[in-house]
Structure formats: structure tokens, C-alpha cells
Design a protein around this motif. Structure first.
Motif, PDB file in Angstrom:
ATOM      1  N   ILE A  95       0.837  -1.196   0.000  1.00  0.00           N
ATOM      2  CA  ILE A  95       0.000   0.000   0.000  1.00  0.00           C
ATOM      3  C   ILE A  95       0.881   1.259   0.000  1.00  0.00           C
ATOM      4  O   ILE A  95       2.096   1.178   0.188  1.00  0.00           O
ATOM      5  CB  ILE A  95      -0.941   0.016   1.221  1.00  0.00           C
ATOM      6  N   HIS A  96       0.230   2.380  -0.205  1.00  0.00           N
ATOM      7  CA  HIS A  96       0.952   3.660  -0.248  1.00  0.00           C
ATOM      8  C   HIS A  96       1.145   4.229   1.162  1.00  0.00           C
ATOM      9  O   HIS A  96       0.777   5.364   1.462  1.00  0.00           O
ATOM     10  CB  HIS A  96       0.206   4.650  -1.133  1.00  0.00           C
ATOM     11  N   TYR A 145      -8.575  -3.479   3.445  1.00  0.00           N
ATOM     12  CA  TYR A 145      -7.302  -3.361   4.140  1.00  0.00           C
ATOM     13  C   TYR A 145      -7.229  -4.368   5.286  1.00  0.00           C
ATOM     14  O   TYR A 145      -8.232  -4.665   5.939  1.00  0.00           O
ATOM     15  CB  TYR A 145      -7.122  -1.950   4.701  1.00  0.00           C
ATOM     16  N   GLN A 149      -2.523  -3.023   7.915  1.00  0.00           N
ATOM     17  CA  GLN A 149      -2.506  -1.887   6.990  1.00  0.00           C
ATOM     18  C   GLN A 149      -3.283  -0.700   7.557  1.00  0.00           C
ATOM     19  O   GLN A 149      -2.859   0.451   7.412  1.00  0.00           O
ATOM     20  CB  GLN A 149      -3.072  -2.314   5.627  1.00  0.00           C
ATOM     21  N   TYR A 153      -1.772   3.091   8.275  1.00  0.00           N
ATOM     22  CA  TYR A 153      -2.371   4.319   7.754  1.00  0.00           C
ATOM     23  C   TYR A 153      -2.842   5.270   8.856  1.00  0.00           C
ATOM     24  O   TYR A 153      -2.809   6.493   8.684  1.00  0.00           O
ATOM     25  CB  TYR A 153      -3.534   3.992   6.825  1.00  0.00           C
ATOM     26  N   PRO A 160      -3.686   6.550   0.818  1.00  0.00           N
ATOM     27  CA  PRO A 160      -4.534   5.458   0.328  1.00  0.00           C
ATOM     28  C   PRO A 160      -5.276   5.792  -0.956  1.00  0.00           C
ATOM     29  O   PRO A 160      -5.711   4.884  -1.664  1.00  0.00           O
ATOM     30  CB  PRO A 160      -5.503   5.209   1.490  1.00  0.00           C
ATOM     31  N   ASP A 163      -3.804   3.843  -3.837  1.00  0.00           N
ATOM     32  CA  ASP A 163      -3.814   2.377  -3.875  1.00  0.00           C
ATOM     33  C   ASP A 163      -4.633   1.855  -5.049  1.00  0.00           C
ATOM     34  O   ASP A 163      -5.698   2.386  -5.381  1.00  0.00           O
ATOM     35  CB  ASP A 163      -4.374   1.816  -2.560  1.00  0.00           C
ATOM     36  N   GLN A 164      -4.099   0.794  -5.682  1.00  0.00           N
ATOM     37  CA  GLN A 164      -4.725   0.176  -6.863  1.00  0.00           C
ATOM     38  C   GLN A 164      -4.816   1.147  -8.038  1.00  0.00           C
ATOM     39  O   GLN A 164      -5.574   0.920  -8.987  1.00  0.00           O
ATOM     40  CB  GLN A 164      -6.108  -0.379  -6.520  1.00  0.00           C
TER      41      GLN A 164
END
Length: 206
Positions: A95-96, A145, A149, A153, A160, A163-164
Motif C-alpha cells: 500500500i501507499h 485493508y 494496513q 495508515y 490510500p 492504492d490500486q
């Protein structure tokens, strides 16, 4: 290398170059990163450009405090790179979070497959999010998540919203203070630092 043969070339390169640790050196200090083996095309591409010396002509050219610092390009570059994109390698494990390393890309209108840039990368700074915000991002991205995760965050923070959407392929393991220093640079209206922040990158596990 072209978009047509990028998978073949990088797959072959990855088999011969298992490097997973890199060091980004700047006038603010060094940033040590680990590249993920689960994103083999992105890892191979980053290592390939690093070993070719391509990134030694780059700089952190986009700085958005509290969001991310972006590098790879430079107005003074003389070394050329092929016009190719890298197929996305989204992995729900990655994830970011603050310190995530990911590749930039063109927007969905020009790039519906969400393929990555050939060379422009960014390191996430980000800020802590609430659980409610994370639930909204889960719904938007049709994902879930893990408890770990969510903890990341809501404590160290991240972005987020990305993400993706962009491929995360590594993370900072030392030197986030350097990323924070870069984020403090004074920038113009295009988020380009007034005083350039060149970077040199090398692999450190020969």
C-alpha cells in the motif's frame, strides 16, 4: 526497449539481476530502499536504469509537502530512454504507506490500463488517516485493508487514494528524514523546487 517487448526484456533481465537494495544519494543525505520481488518487472526496470547510470542524471523535480516527492526526470538529462510503459503490478500486500516507493504514470484517459512510467518514480510522505477515510477508499477501490494496513495508515500515515491506481514496488528502510527534508524545499507553481535536488542511485547488494 519498447512497450511491445518490455515484458520479455525485463523478465530476462530480472533473472540475471536479483538486486533488491538501492541507495538514493542527494544533497540532503541518503535514502535506502528495498525493492519487492513480487513486482519483478518494476524491480528489474529500476535496477536496469540504475546500473546504466540513467538515474544519475535525474532529480527530484516534483515536491508536494505532505504528499510525495517525485524523481527520475531532469531538464538537463542527456542520456535517453526508450518510449515504453511497464504493465501495472498491483499487489494488495503493498500500500501507499509513508515511505512507499511507486512509479508515476499518465492518467486513465490516456492510460486506461494504468501502465507505469518508464522512469519517473515517487516516494510517499503522506499523513495519518482516519478509519472512516480508509473505509471510503476501500469502497472506491473495491478492496479490503488488513488490520496491520489500517494501523499503518492511522499511525504513520500515507496516501490510500493512490492504492490500486499506481504500482508500489518498494519502500524506504532508512532515510525518511531525508525525504522530509526534500519536502521542505521551496517550490514554484508547478511544484518544481527553486533549487534543484539532483539524485544519484546505486544498487548496494552486489
Amino acid at each position: 526497449m519498447t512497450t511491445e517487448n518490455v515484458v520479455e526484456v525485463l523478465t530476462s533481465y530480472e533473472k540475471e539481476h536479483a538486486d533488491s537494495l538501492v541507495l538514493i544519494s542527494t544533497r540532503h543525505g541518503d535514502i535506502k530502499l528495498r525493492l519487492y520481488s513480487e513486482t519483478p518487472l518494476h524491480r528489474a526496470n529500476f535496477v536496469r536504469l540504475t546500473k546504466a547510470g540513467f538515474y544519475d542524471q535525474g532529480e527530484f523535480y516534483r515536491v508536494v509537502k505532505g504528499f510525495a516527492v517525485q524523481g527520475g526526470d531532469s531538464d538537463t538529462r542527456t542520456m535517453k530512454n526508450g518510449a515504453y510503459k511497464i504493465p501495472q503490478e498491483f499487489n494488495p500486500k503493498y500500500i501507499h504507506k509513508r515511505g512507499a516507493l511507486a512509479m508515476a504514470r499518465y492518467g486513465d484517459e490516456r492510460n486506461p490500463e494504468k501502465e507505469s512510467s518508464s522512469h519517473n518514480f515517487y516516494i510517499v510522505q503522506g499523513e495519518p488517516k482516519t478509519v472512516q477515510e480508509l473505509r471510503a477508499f476501500e469502497a472506491k477501490h473495491n478492496m479490503k485493508y488488513t488490520p496491520q494496513q489500517i494501523k499503518l495508515y492511522t499511525t504513520i500515515g500515507g496516501e490510500p487514494s493512490l492504492d490500486q491506481e499506481y504500482t508500489v514496488f518498494g519502500e524506504v528502510i532508512e532515510g525518511m528524514d531525508v525525504v522530509d527534508k526534500i519536502s521542505e524545499e521551496q517550490v514554484d507553481g508547478q511544484n518544481w523546487p527553486h533549487t534543484i535536488v539532483p539524485h544519484k542511485i546505486k544498487t548496494i547488494n552486489q
